[in-house]
Enzyme design. Structure first.
Site, PDB file in Angstrom:
ATOM      1  N   ARG A 218       0.841  -1.204   0.000  1.00 33.53           N
ATOM      2  CA  ARG A 218       0.000   0.000   0.000  1.00 33.53           C
ATOM      3  C   ARG A 218       0.875   1.253   0.000  1.00 33.53           C
ATOM      4  O   ARG A 218       0.593   2.233  -0.682  1.00 33.53           O
ATOM      5  CB  ARG A 218      -0.902   0.008   1.240  1.00 33.53           C
ATOM      6  CG  ARG A 218      -1.969  -1.063   1.207  1.00 33.53           C
ATOM      7  CD  ARG A 218      -3.016  -0.828   2.284  1.00 33.53           C
ATOM      8  NE  ARG A 218      -2.704  -1.446   3.552  1.00 33.53           N
ATOM      9  CZ  ARG A 218      -3.331  -2.526   4.057  1.00 33.53           C
ATOM     10  NH1 ARG A 218      -4.299  -3.109   3.378  1.00 33.53           N
ATOM     11  NH2 ARG A 218      -3.005  -3.011   5.214  1.00 33.53           N
ATOM     12  N   ALA A 286     -16.420  -7.814  -9.098  1.00 33.43           N
ATOM     13  CA  ALA A 286     -15.246  -7.261  -9.776  1.00 33.43           C
ATOM     14  C   ALA A 286     -15.240  -7.581 -11.270  1.00 33.43           C
ATOM     15  O   ALA A 286     -14.925  -6.716 -12.096  1.00 33.43           O
ATOM     16  CB  ALA A 286     -13.975  -7.803  -9.128  1.00 33.43           C
ATOM     17  N   CYS A 344      -2.930 -14.236  -3.063  1.00 34.75           N
ATOM     18  CA  CYS A 344      -2.605 -14.628  -1.686  1.00 34.75           C
ATOM     19  C   CYS A 344      -2.857 -16.123  -1.477  1.00 34.75           C
ATOM     20  O   CYS A 344      -2.915 -16.589  -0.346  1.00 34.75           O
ATOM     21  CB  CYS A 344      -3.389 -13.798  -0.685  1.00 34.75           C
ATOM     22  SG  CYS A 344      -5.164 -13.950  -0.851  1.00 34.75           S
TER      23      CYS A 344
HETATM   24  N1  SAH Z   1      -7.283  -5.493  -0.738  1.00 32.93           N
HETATM   25  C1  SAH Z   1      -7.838  -5.700   0.573  1.00 32.93           C
HETATM   26  C2  SAH Z   1      -8.037  -7.167   0.930  1.00 32.93           C
HETATM   27  C3  SAH Z   1      -8.893  -7.934  -0.051  1.00 32.93           C
HETATM   28  S1  SAH Z   1      -9.694  -9.286   0.657  1.00 32.93           S
HETATM   29  C4  SAH Z   1      -6.950  -5.016   1.609  1.00 32.93           C
HETATM   30  O1  SAH Z   1      -5.884  -4.448   1.279  1.00 32.93           O
HETATM   31  O2  SAH Z   1      -7.316  -5.020   2.781  1.00 32.93           O
HETATM   32  C5  SAH Z   1     -10.709  -9.815  -0.649  1.00 32.93           C
HETATM   33  C6  SAH Z   1     -12.009  -9.034  -0.823  1.00 32.93           C
HETATM   34  O3  SAH Z   1     -12.589  -9.463  -2.047  1.00 32.93           O
HETATM   35  C7  SAH Z   1     -13.079  -9.281   0.233  1.00 32.93           C
HETATM   36  O4  SAH Z   1     -13.430  -8.072   0.851  1.00 32.93           O
HETATM   37  C8  SAH Z   1     -14.273  -9.855  -0.534  1.00 32.93           C
HETATM   38  O5  SAH Z   1     -15.535  -9.342  -0.086  1.00 32.93           O
HETATM   39  C9  SAH Z   1     -14.007  -9.389  -1.942  1.00 32.93           C
HETATM   40  N2  SAH Z   1     -14.565 -10.202  -3.029  1.00 32.93           N
HETATM   41  C10 SAH Z   1     -14.626 -11.547  -3.113  1.00 32.93           C
HETATM   42  N3  SAH Z   1     -15.116 -11.927  -4.318  1.00 32.93           N
HETATM   43  C11 SAH Z   1     -15.368 -10.781  -5.009  1.00 32.93           C
HETATM   44  C12 SAH Z   1     -15.878 -10.497  -6.322  1.00 32.93           C
HETATM   45  N4  SAH Z   1     -16.213 -11.469  -7.161  1.00 32.93           N
HETATM   46  N5  SAH Z   1     -15.975  -9.202  -6.703  1.00 32.93           N
HETATM   47  C13 SAH Z   1     -15.625  -8.202  -5.865  1.00 32.93           C
HETATM   48  N6  SAH Z   1     -15.144  -8.418  -4.624  1.00 32.93           N
HETATM   49  C14 SAH Z   1     -15.022  -9.678  -4.190  1.00 32.93           C
END
Ligand code: SAH
Length: 400
Positions: A218, A286, A344
């Site tokens: 970040r 997404a 991850c």
């Molecule tokens: N980038 C974040 C962590 C991501 S965790 C950080 O820095 O803290 C993964 C996230 O993806 C979760 O919040 C989950 O709700 C979301 N997620 C899972 N499947 C998804 C999809 N198909 N489209 C959008 N978001 C999704």
């Protein structure tokens, strides 16, 4: 002092990886299993020649024992106190224990020689997660040591300990799930990371409430944000978005399919940049968002999806998922754009992930260069004898 823990014997030749300090004993390496051992019990591992290898926590499954020490020593309060002290000294050495940085991982399982235990610290609250029945049973002892470290001269400053293992292994092993404070209680849930403030919802949030493992990445993103139109996909608590705002982004859009995550992101933006209209969030899938957005709408895109492969069996689909996701980003990112892309999944190797991203780039036909290769931060250390501890992989790519 020798322990009187029940003895588990290794088959001949099965001591090799343990002699190289690998912390797992697989069930197939053991001779007959005595019937009087329960999940979570401490056991002593003995090689076929009668030599003691060490002590660990027993559990049912393919990993039968997680080693805590390669010695015949008592695993009690003193053991945990010493390990936690070492863990704190490392975080201090890393410069993470500052007034403007109160969120860090104190214990990263095997990486801190405490297999099955995760401890994240948020200000004066520690969130403890057990990934083994043994650590589940040790939770009270560990909580007590976390709080007592400060009086013992290690200024960790933890006053409250929240235990959260409702979805981890103890629960799967049908042990009583526990999600509760073991010591203290806190309504103050704001922690600071590199001077930015975050609401941490350890009660309802994913994992321990925050993904501390993306701190360094970040911070790197902040430096690429000036004047950029930023898209933060899978934003969860909006960590990347908040850094992009501080970095001087022209606009920041955050996307997560969970409306709870979007609300957390909005709250964290408001906490750091009240009234700032550069940020907007979308509770949306997404893949759909990438499909409907316009070409060249963003100069900087972050793709930080959840683990697509939780197990090896899901590997093929996971790699296809990474390829599809990255291909959509390559297709849409503005010329001169920068893509931060992550995996991850522990089951996906660095090479496999890079290959999936390479295939996606080739599909787009654009000129793509690797600027940085990213990994997990130093408060998620990798025990050199346990390479499986490496899980976070990322690439920063320049797309012409
Ligand atoms: N980038 C974040 C962590 C991501 S965790 C950080 O820095 O803290 C993964 C996230 O993806 C979760 O919040 C989950 O709700 C979301 N997620 C899972 N499947 C998804 C999809 N198909 N489209 C959008 N978001 C999704």
């Amino acid at each position: 002092m020798a322990t009187n823990y029940p003895i588990l014997r290794l088959k001949r030749g099965k001591e090799e990886s343990l002699d190289r300090f690998h912390p797992w004993v697989f069930s197939g390496a053991l001779t007959a299993m005595p019937s009087d051992i329960d999940e979570g019990d401490l056991v002593r591992i003995v090689a076929s020649d009668g030599r003691t290898i060490g002590v660990g926590h027993f559990q049912i499954g393919s990993i039968a024992v997680r080693m805590l020490a390669f010695d015949d020593i008592e695993i009690g309060a003193g053991f945990y106190r010493d390990c936690l002290t070492q863990a704190w000294l490392l975080r201090q050495r890393l410069g993470l224990t500052r007034p403007d940085n109160t969120a860090f991982r104190l214990v990263h399982g095997e990486g801190d020689f405490l297999p099955g235990l995760v401890v994240d610290v948020y200000g004066d609250t520690a969130v403890v997660q057990a990934h083994s029945p043994g650590m589940h049973f040790a939770r009270e002892v560990i909580a007590r040591q976390l709080v007592e470290l400060t009086a013992g001269g290690v200024p960790l400053g933890v006053k409250n300990v929240y235990y959260k293992s409702e979805t981890t292994l103890p629960y799967k092993a049908h042990l009583d799930p526990v999600n509760d404070y073991l010591i203290g209680h806190s309504d103050e849930n704001i922690a600071t990371e590199n001077g930015l403030r975050f609401n941490i919802d350890w009660l309802r949030g994913q994992k321990t409430g925050f993904f501390v493992d993306q701190r360094d990445n970040r911070a790197l993103l902040e430096h690429y944000s000036r004047g950029a139109r930023v898209l933060n996909m899978f934003c969860y608590t909006g960590g990347f978005s908040v850094y992009a705002m501080r970095g001087g982004a022209e606009l920041v859009h955050s996307v997560d399919s969970s409306s709870k995550a979007v609300a957390l992101t909005d709250a964290n933006i408001a906490l750091n940049f009240p009234g700032d209209t550069r940020h907007k969030s979308f509770a949306e899938d997404a893949f759909k968002f990438l499909e409907r957005m316009e070409k060249s709408q963003y100069d900087l895109i972050v793709l930080d999806p959840p683990a697509f492969a939780k197990h090896r069996s899901a590997l093929r689909n996971a790699l296809r998922g990474y390829q599809k996701l990255n291909a959509a980003a390559f297709d849409k990112i503005a010329p001169g754009g920068v893509l931060f892309t992550f995996s991850c999944s522990q089951a996906v190797s660095r090479e496999q992930f890079r290959l999936a991203v390479f295939s996606a780039a080739a599909q787009s036909g654009r000129k793509v260069r690797i600027l940085h290769q990213l990994t997990q931060p130093a408060d998620h250390p990798i025990n050199i004898y346990h390479p499986e501890g490496e899980y976070l992989k990322g690439l920063i790519l320049y797309v012409e």
